[in-house]
Design a protein around this motif. Structure first.
Motif, PDB file in Angstrom:
ATOM      1  N   VAL A 121      -9.260  14.461   7.820  1.00 54.78           N
ATOM      2  CA  VAL A 121      -9.992  13.979   8.995  1.00 54.78           C
ATOM      3  C   VAL A 121      -9.022  13.764  10.159  1.00 54.78           C
ATOM      4  N   GLY A 122      -9.341  14.319  11.316  1.00 51.78           N
ATOM      5  CA  GLY A 122      -8.466  14.177  12.482  1.00 51.78           C
ATOM      6  C   GLY A 122      -7.127  14.867  12.307  1.00 51.78           C
ATOM      7  N   GLY A 123      -7.045  15.764  11.360  1.00 52.38           N
ATOM      8  CA  GLY A 123      -5.790  16.462  11.127  1.00 52.38           C
ATOM      9  C   GLY A 123      -4.750  15.620  10.414  1.00 52.38           C
ATOM     10  N   ARG A 124      -5.162  14.506   9.845  1.00 52.10           N
ATOM     11  CA  ARG A 124      -4.213  13.619   9.164  1.00 52.10           C
ATOM     12  C   ARG A 124      -4.494  13.587   7.663  1.00 52.10           C
ATOM     13  N   ARG A 125      -3.424  13.326   6.921  1.00 54.93           N
ATOM     14  CA  ARG A 125      -3.528  13.247   5.460  1.00 54.93           C
ATOM     15  C   ARG A 125      -4.129  11.904   5.050  1.00 54.93           C
ATOM     16  N   GLY A 126      -4.649  11.847   3.835  1.00 55.17           N
ATOM     17  CA  GLY A 126      -5.262  10.626   3.330  1.00 55.17           C
ATOM     18  C   GLY A 126      -4.317   9.436   3.333  1.00 55.17           C
ATOM     19  N   TRP A 127      -3.053   9.660   2.939  1.00 52.44           N
ATOM     20  CA  TRP A 127      -2.097   8.547   2.892  1.00 52.44           C
ATOM     21  C   TRP A 127      -1.826   7.974   4.278  1.00 52.44           C
ATOM     22  N   GLN A 128      -1.896   8.818   5.317  1.00 53.82           N
ATOM     23  CA  GLN A 128      -1.705   8.318   6.679  1.00 53.82           C
ATOM     24  C   GLN A 128      -2.846   7.397   7.080  1.00 53.82           C
ATOM     25  N   TRP A 129      -4.066   7.769   6.705  1.00 53.84           N
ATOM     26  CA  TRP A 129      -5.206   6.928   7.030  1.00 53.84           C
ATOM     27  C   TRP A 129      -5.157   5.591   6.291  1.00 53.84           C
ATOM     28  N   ILE A 130      -4.547   5.565   5.096  1.00 57.48           N
ATOM     29  CA  ILE A 130      -4.385   4.289   4.378  1.00 57.48           C
ATOM     30  C   ILE A 130      -3.613   3.302   5.247  1.00 57.48           C
ATOM     31  N   PHE A 131      -2.488   3.740   5.794  1.00 56.60           N
ATOM     32  CA  PHE A 131      -1.675   2.869   6.651  1.00 56.60           C
ATOM     33  C   PHE A 131      -2.388   2.533   7.954  1.00 56.60           C
TER      34      PHE A 131
ATOM     35  N   ASN B 178       0.811  -1.225   0.000  1.00 55.27           N
ATOM     36  CA  ASN B 178       0.000   0.000   0.000  1.00 55.27           C
ATOM     37  C   ASN B 178       0.842   1.272   0.000  1.00 55.27           C
ATOM     38  N   ILE B 179       2.146   1.127   0.189  1.00 52.59           N
ATOM     39  CA  ILE B 179       3.026   2.296   0.114  1.00 52.59           C
ATOM     40  C   ILE B 179       2.998   2.894  -1.295  1.00 52.59           C
ATOM     41  N   GLY B 180       2.757   2.039  -2.314  1.00 57.10           N
ATOM     42  CA  GLY B 180       2.653   2.556  -3.680  1.00 57.10           C
ATOM     43  C   GLY B 180       1.443   3.464  -3.842  1.00 57.10           C
ATOM     44  N   ASN B 181       0.329   3.084  -3.179  1.00 58.91           N
ATOM     45  CA  ASN B 181      -0.857   3.932  -3.205  1.00 58.91           C
ATOM     46  C   ASN B 181      -0.638   5.210  -2.394  1.00 58.91           C
ATOM     47  N   ALA B 182       0.054   5.067  -1.243  1.00 59.23           N
ATOM     48  CA  ALA B 182       0.325   6.238  -0.397  1.00 59.23           C
ATOM     49  C   ALA B 182       1.232   7.241  -1.103  1.00 59.23           C
ATOM     50  N   LYS B 183       2.137   6.712  -1.932  1.00 60.88           N
ATOM     51  CA  LYS B 183       3.071   7.595  -2.640  1.00 60.88           C
ATOM     52  C   LYS B 183       2.334   8.558  -3.564  1.00 60.88           C
ATOM     53  N   ILE B 184       1.424   8.026  -4.360  1.00 57.65           N
ATOM     54  CA  ILE B 184       0.748   8.917  -5.310  1.00 57.65           C
ATOM     55  C   ILE B 184      -0.337   9.740  -4.618  1.00 57.65           C
ATOM     56  N   ASP B 185      -0.536   9.482  -3.315  1.00 58.10           N
ATOM     57  CA  ASP B 185      -1.483  10.269  -2.538  1.00 58.10           C
ATOM     58  C   ASP B 185      -0.786  11.349  -1.708  1.00 58.10           C
ATOM     59  N   GLY B 186       0.540  11.526  -1.939  1.00 60.63           N
ATOM     60  CA  GLY B 186       1.236  12.643  -1.316  1.00 60.63           C
ATOM     61  C   GLY B 186       2.206  12.311  -0.201  1.00 60.63           C
ATOM     62  N   MET B 187       2.464  11.036   0.067  1.00 66.28           N
ATOM     63  CA  MET B 187       3.333  10.665   1.182  1.00 66.28           C
ATOM     64  C   MET B 187       4.745  11.210   1.035  1.00 66.28           C
ATOM     65  N   THR B 188       5.347  11.026  -0.135  1.00 63.18           N
ATOM     66  CA  THR B 188       6.745  11.432  -0.313  1.00 63.18           C
ATOM     67  C   THR B 188       6.914  12.945  -0.180  1.00 63.18           C
ATOM     68  N   THR B 189       5.938  13.683  -0.629  1.00 64.66           N
ATOM     69  CA  THR B 189       6.004  15.149  -0.508  1.00 64.66           C
ATOM     70  C   THR B 189       5.917  15.577   0.953  1.00 64.66           C
TER      71      THR B 189
END
Length: 475
Positions: A183-193, A47-58
């Motif tokens: 939501v909860g002050g967290r980014r979408g990629w964080q909620w994925i994990f 799922n890190i691949g999905n998190a990447k294109i959702d802004g994780m690396t930035t």
């Protein structure tokens, strides 16, 4: 003649009916829970691949090159702890060990959504690899003490199909969870994990009550069923015996050239399997689609891969051969990569992705059951299965490092060419195993037909394992 063989001779068709009922009962206990655990395992690692294109690396300030390093670090932990994990399993109880591993990596997966910087990402990926390392070889080994050799490949295929389904579910989950951005002050990629990790933890707690122990202690079987299961296993291989762990069996595994051939075969396929699963969202986004479209468009190739696995392995089991189907799967995947490299139409390139996924997942599902079918001696088999995956996943490390940003032009054309090279290497290793085992089977048949084979007691046959003149490899 073994007890089960005597029963077969006396009872005829009635035995097959009883065995069918017994197998269905074992299937119902083993397959759903193990497939679900592996689906979660593959989901939490990819799922890190999905998190990447959702802004994780930035958000974490991770450079493109460092992202590849983070992917590779996962497999470093995986490779290091693969063999030790199966040695512990052999000396422990799968009912406790496998759910405990699931609980551990579920907690670590949640931690992926809490990291604040690049260093934290590196550390948490290593821990994820270390905690996930024991599940796959552990399950393959548990299968080997419940099923006859000819029955294992179909079960491994169902189990491994969880990896392809994880890719499909991963795309759906990533799209839906990504909508929770803020939501909860967290980014979408964080909620994925976080959410997928919480799901793993919840399932692991339930798994403690479902995952079975060793076949000779199986509580979900009646005494009559357990006796029948062990009798049929003894007639087929060493799986029906209760063997203690021996370090000499570890040496036997490391000194067997066929064990290393299985490992190098998976090495060839592993490069392609993990580079494709980890970079698939990025490759599809490179075809010109938006992030949310790329997340959803990872679903069809993975669904096709699941059906390809189950269909191909069904026919492989019916024909009782592995090697030709593994080679065929590699060829299908090569054709897919050629389309991805040579075509300029996004439609044809996307079709190539489907072929690549179907071929590589199908080939892996077949080859990963092979040593479990052919390596005899329980401790030797436990090490051989783990060694195959450990050496194989070094290919995954190579894939993560080769699919780097400097080579990303033209949808990773150069890495895709290297992937074709790895698949050709896998074809060579499959051919080597096919030829060597076929020659050895014929040699042993010749010795027996001429009466030149030494008589073996039951104890000697078990001690010799796959070196016994009466043992036949499944090719």
């Amino acid at each position: 003649m073994s007890v089960s063989e005597k029963n077969s001779a006396i009872e005829g068709d009635q035995v097959s009916v009883e065995d069918h009922r017994l197998l269905r009962k074992v299937d119902r206990r083993l397959l759903p829970v193990f497939t679900l655990l592996y689906l979660l395992s593959f989901l939490d690692r990819s799922n890190i691949g999905n998190a990447k294109i959702d802004g994780m690396t930035t958000d974490l300030g991770v450079s493109p090159a460092s992202y590849n390093t983070a992917l590779a670090i996962y497999f470093v932990g995986y490779v290091i702890f693969e063999v030790p994990a199966n040695i512990i399993l052999k000396r422990c109880n799968p009912q406790v060990w496998l759910p405990s591993l699931t609980l551990a990596w579920g907690i670590v997966s949640i931690g992926q959504g809490l990291v604040k910087n690049q260093a934290g990402l590196f550390g948490i990926r290593f821990l994820l690899g270390a905690t996930e390392a024991g599940l796959f070889p552990g399950v393959i080994y548990v299968f080997s003490v419940y099923y006859l050799r000819r029955e294992r490949s179909w079960r491994v295929a169902i189990f491994f199909g969880g990896a392809a389904l994880a890719g499909a579910f991963g795309g759906i989950f990533a799209y839906c969870i990504g909508l929770m951005n803020g939501v909860g002050g967290r980014r979408g990629w964080q909620w994925i994990f976080i959410l997928e990790g919480i799901l793993t933890v919840a399932i692991s707690l339930i798994a403690y009550f479902i995952v079975p122990t060793w076949s000779h202690e199986a509580k979900f079987l009646s005494e009559t069923e357990k006796t029948r299961l062990l009798d049929r296993l003894r007639a087929d291989s060493d799986a029906g015996t209760d063997q203690v762990f021996k370090w000499s069996s570890v040496r036997d595994a490391f000194s067997d050239h066929l064990v290393w051939a299985y490992a190098f075969l998976f090495h060839g396929f592993s490069f392609v399997l993990y580079s494709l699963s980890l970079f698939l969202p990025t490759i599809i986004a490179g075809l010109g689609f938006q992030t949310w479209q790329a997340q959803l468009m990872t679903i069809p190739p993975n669904v096709l891969a699941s059906f390809s696995i189950w269909t191909t392995v069904y026919f492989s089991s019916k024909c009782n051969v592995r090697a030709p189907f593994i080679i065929g799967a590699a060829i299908v995947s090569i054709i897919g990569y050629i389309l991805l490299i040579a075509c300029t139409s996004p439609g044809l390139q996307y079709f190539g992705v489907h072929l690549a996924a179907a071929g590589v997942y199908t080939g892996n599902s077949l080859l990963l059951s092979w040593p479990g079918e052919n390596v005899s001696g329980q401790s030797k088999r436990a090490v051989a299965v783990a060694l195959q995956i450990s050496v194989g996943d070094i290919g995954a490390i190579a894939g993560c490092l080769i699919y780097r940003p400097t080579l990303s032009s033209h949808l990773y054309r150069t890495p895709n060419l290297i992937a074709i090279g790895y698949l050709l290497f896998a074809i060579v290793m499959t051919t080597y195993l096919w030829v060597v085992m076929r020659v050895e089977n014929r040699k042993r048949d010749c010795l027996l037909s001429k009466g030149e084979a030494k008589e073996e007691t039951e104890e000697e046959r078990i001690m010799l394992g796959d070196r016994s003149v009466r043992y036949r490899y499944r090719i």
